[in-house]
Design a protein around this motif. Structure first.
Motif, PDB file in Angstrom:
ATOM      1  N   HIS A  74       3.765 -21.926  42.118  1.00 10.66           N
ATOM      2  CA  HIS A  74       4.139 -23.304  42.491  1.00 10.66           C
ATOM      3  C   HIS A  74       5.152 -23.249  43.627  1.00 10.66           C
ATOM      4  CE1 HIS A  74       2.017 -25.086  39.182  1.00 10.66           C
ATOM      5  NE2 HIS A  74       2.731 -24.453  38.273  1.00 10.66           N
ATOM      6  N   PRO A  75       4.689 -23.047  44.853  1.00  8.90           N
ATOM      7  CA  PRO A  75       5.643 -23.007  45.970  1.00  8.90           C
ATOM      8  C   PRO A  75       6.263 -24.380  46.203  1.00  8.90           C
ATOM      9  CG  PRO A  75       3.391 -22.932  46.782  1.00  8.90           C
ATOM     10  CD  PRO A  75       3.313 -22.873  45.288  1.00  8.90           C
ATOM     11  N   PRO A  76       7.457 -24.424  46.740  1.00  9.67           N
ATOM     12  CA  PRO A  76       8.091 -25.710  47.038  1.00  9.67           C
ATOM     13  C   PRO A  76       7.220 -26.520  48.005  1.00  9.67           C
ATOM     14  CG  PRO A  76       9.647 -23.900  47.338  1.00  9.67           C
ATOM     15  CD  PRO A  76       8.304 -23.295  47.114  1.00  9.67           C
ATOM     16  N   ASP A  77       7.122 -27.805  47.762  1.00  7.72           N
ATOM     17  CA  ASP A  77       6.325 -28.673  48.633  1.00  7.72           C
ATOM     18  C   ASP A  77       7.196 -29.750  49.277  1.00  7.72           C
ATOM     19  OD1 ASP A  77       6.834 -30.150  46.386  1.00  7.72           O
ATOM     20  OD2 ASP A  77       4.805 -30.930  46.181  1.00  7.72           O
ATOM     21  N   PHE A  78       8.410 -29.352  49.594  1.00  8.76           N
ATOM     22  CA  PHE A  78       9.377 -30.270  50.199  1.00  8.76           C
ATOM     23  C   PHE A  78      10.210 -29.481  51.201  1.00  8.76           C
ATOM     24  CE2 PHE A  78      10.871 -28.571  46.200  1.00  8.76           C
ATOM     25  CZ  PHE A  78      12.069 -27.973  46.553  1.00  8.76           C
ATOM     26  N   PRO A  79      10.789 -30.147  52.176  1.00  8.84           N
ATOM     27  CA  PRO A  79      11.628 -29.442  53.143  1.00  8.84           C
ATOM     28  C   PRO A  79      12.932 -28.958  52.497  1.00  8.84           C
ATOM     29  CG  PRO A  79      11.602 -31.797  53.607  1.00  8.84           C
ATOM     30  CD  PRO A  79      10.639 -31.571  52.486  1.00  8.84           C
ATOM     31  N   HIS A 133      12.231 -36.869  44.775  1.00  6.92           N
ATOM     32  CA  HIS A 133      11.245 -36.803  43.685  1.00  6.92           C
ATOM     33  C   HIS A 133      10.385 -35.546  43.774  1.00  6.92           C
ATOM     34  CE1 HIS A 133       7.608 -37.922  45.983  1.00  6.92           C
ATOM     35  NE2 HIS A 133       8.478 -38.551  46.753  1.00  6.92           N
ATOM     36  N   ARG A 134      10.122 -35.053  44.980  1.00  5.08           N
ATOM     37  CA  ARG A 134       9.323 -33.826  45.122  1.00  5.08           C
ATOM     38  C   ARG A 134      10.086 -32.614  44.603  1.00  5.08           C
ATOM     39  NH1 ARG A 134       8.483 -34.396  51.367  1.00  5.08           N
ATOM     40  NH2 ARG A 134      10.645 -35.008  51.012  1.00  5.08           N
ATOM     41  N   ARG A 135      11.384 -32.565  44.868  1.00  7.26           N
ATOM     42  CA  ARG A 135      12.207 -31.464  44.369  1.00  7.26           C
ATOM     43  C   ARG A 135      12.292 -31.521  42.843  1.00  7.26           C
ATOM     44  NH1 ARG A 135      16.039 -28.075  46.667  1.00  7.26           N
ATOM     45  NH2 ARG A 135      16.083 -29.251  48.621  1.00  7.26           N
ATOM     46  N   GLU A 136      12.489 -32.705  42.302  1.00  3.27           N
ATOM     47  CA  GLU A 136      12.580 -32.846  40.843  1.00  3.27           C
ATOM     48  C   GLU A 136      11.262 -32.451  40.171  1.00  3.27           C
ATOM     49  OE1 GLU A 136      13.950 -36.841  40.212  1.00  3.27           O
ATOM     50  OE2 GLU A 136      16.025 -36.318  40.683  1.00  3.27           O
ATOM     51  N   ALA A 137      10.138 -32.846  40.759  1.00  6.45           N
ATOM     52  CA  ALA A 137       8.836 -32.476  40.196  1.00  6.45           C
ATOM     53  C   ALA A 137       8.644 -30.956  40.237  1.00  6.45           C
ATOM     54  CB  ALA A 137       7.715 -33.187  40.954  1.00  6.45           C
ATOM     55  N   HIS A 195      10.552 -29.196  37.475  1.00  7.14           N
ATOM     56  CA  HIS A 195       9.832 -29.291  36.190  1.00  7.14           C
ATOM     57  C   HIS A 195       8.692 -28.276  36.130  1.00  7.14           C
ATOM     58  CE1 HIS A 195      11.982 -32.582  34.321  1.00  7.14           C
ATOM     59  NE2 HIS A 195      12.016 -33.166  35.505  1.00  7.14           N
ATOM     60  N   LYS A 196       8.020 -28.061  37.251  1.00 14.21           N
ATOM     61  CA  LYS A 196       6.965 -27.041  37.284  1.00 14.21           C
ATOM     62  C   LYS A 196       7.549 -25.654  37.048  1.00 14.21           C
ATOM     63  CE  LYS A 196       3.807 -29.406  40.431  1.00 14.21           C
ATOM     64  NZ  LYS A 196       3.166 -29.351  41.757  1.00 14.21           N
ATOM     65  N   GLN A 197       8.723 -25.391  37.607  1.00 10.34           N
ATOM     66  CA  GLN A 197       9.366 -24.094  37.416  1.00 10.34           C
ATOM     67  C   GLN A 197       9.719 -23.867  35.942  1.00 10.34           C
ATOM     68  OE1 GLN A 197       9.346 -22.051  40.237  1.00 10.34           O
ATOM     69  NE2 GLN A 197       8.227 -23.891  40.798  1.00 10.34           N
ATOM     70  N   PHE A 198      10.235 -24.913  35.291  1.00  8.94           N
ATOM     71  CA  PHE A 198      10.532 -24.797  33.860  1.00  8.94           C
ATOM     72  C   PHE A 198       9.262 -24.506  33.075  1.00  8.94           C
ATOM     73  CE2 PHE A 198      14.444 -27.627  34.491  1.00  8.94           C
ATOM     74  CZ  PHE A 198      15.301 -26.539  34.517  1.00  8.94           C
ATOM     75  N   GLY A 199       8.163 -25.122  33.463  1.00  9.30           N
ATOM     76  CA  GLY A 199       6.880 -24.855  32.807  1.00  9.30           C
ATOM     77  C   GLY A 199       6.475 -23.401  32.929  1.00  9.30           C
ATOM     78  N   LEU A 200       6.730 -22.810  34.093  1.00  9.42           N
ATOM     79  CA  LEU A 200       6.404 -21.399  34.278  1.00  9.42           C
ATOM     80  C   LEU A 200       7.294 -20.504  33.424  1.00  9.42           C
ATOM     81  CD1 LEU A 200       5.676 -21.335  38.085  1.00  9.42           C
ATOM     82  CD2 LEU A 200       4.098 -20.709  36.266  1.00  9.42           C
TER      83      LEU A 200
END
Length: 94
Positions: A31-36, A44-48, A51-56
């Protein structure tokens, strides 16, 4: 046994590795970062992404609990645990 997408992605990468690996090395790969970089903390992109990182990280724990990976070299204060897929882990992948 059914695996989540994150569990499957991690287990696949570990099983393809030629030597024991740190599962944390794959976190940004999956899940690479998708925000600058300059995005605000509350973007909201950073927060999402967080959450993906916690899932991993939950997937890392679950793979251990299921016995699909095993620690070959325990963490030593300079690097994390290095793991490899177990035979059950390889069988689970098919």
């Amino acid at each position: 046994m059914p695996l989540s997408d994150d569990e499957h992605a991690l287990l696949l990468r570990v099983s393809k590795a030629e030597r024991p690996v740190a599962m944390s090395d794959f976190i940004h790969d999956i899940h690479p970062p998708d925000f600058p970089v300059e995005a605000a903390e509350d973007d909201h992109r950073r927060e999402a992404w967080v959450h993906k990182q916690f899932g991993l990280y939950r997937a890392v724990v679950r793979l251990h609990e299921l016995g699909l990976v095993r620690v070959v070299h325990p963490a030593n204060g300079e690097r994390p645990d290095l793991v490899e897929a177990t035979q059950e882990g390889r069988t689970t992948l098919g």
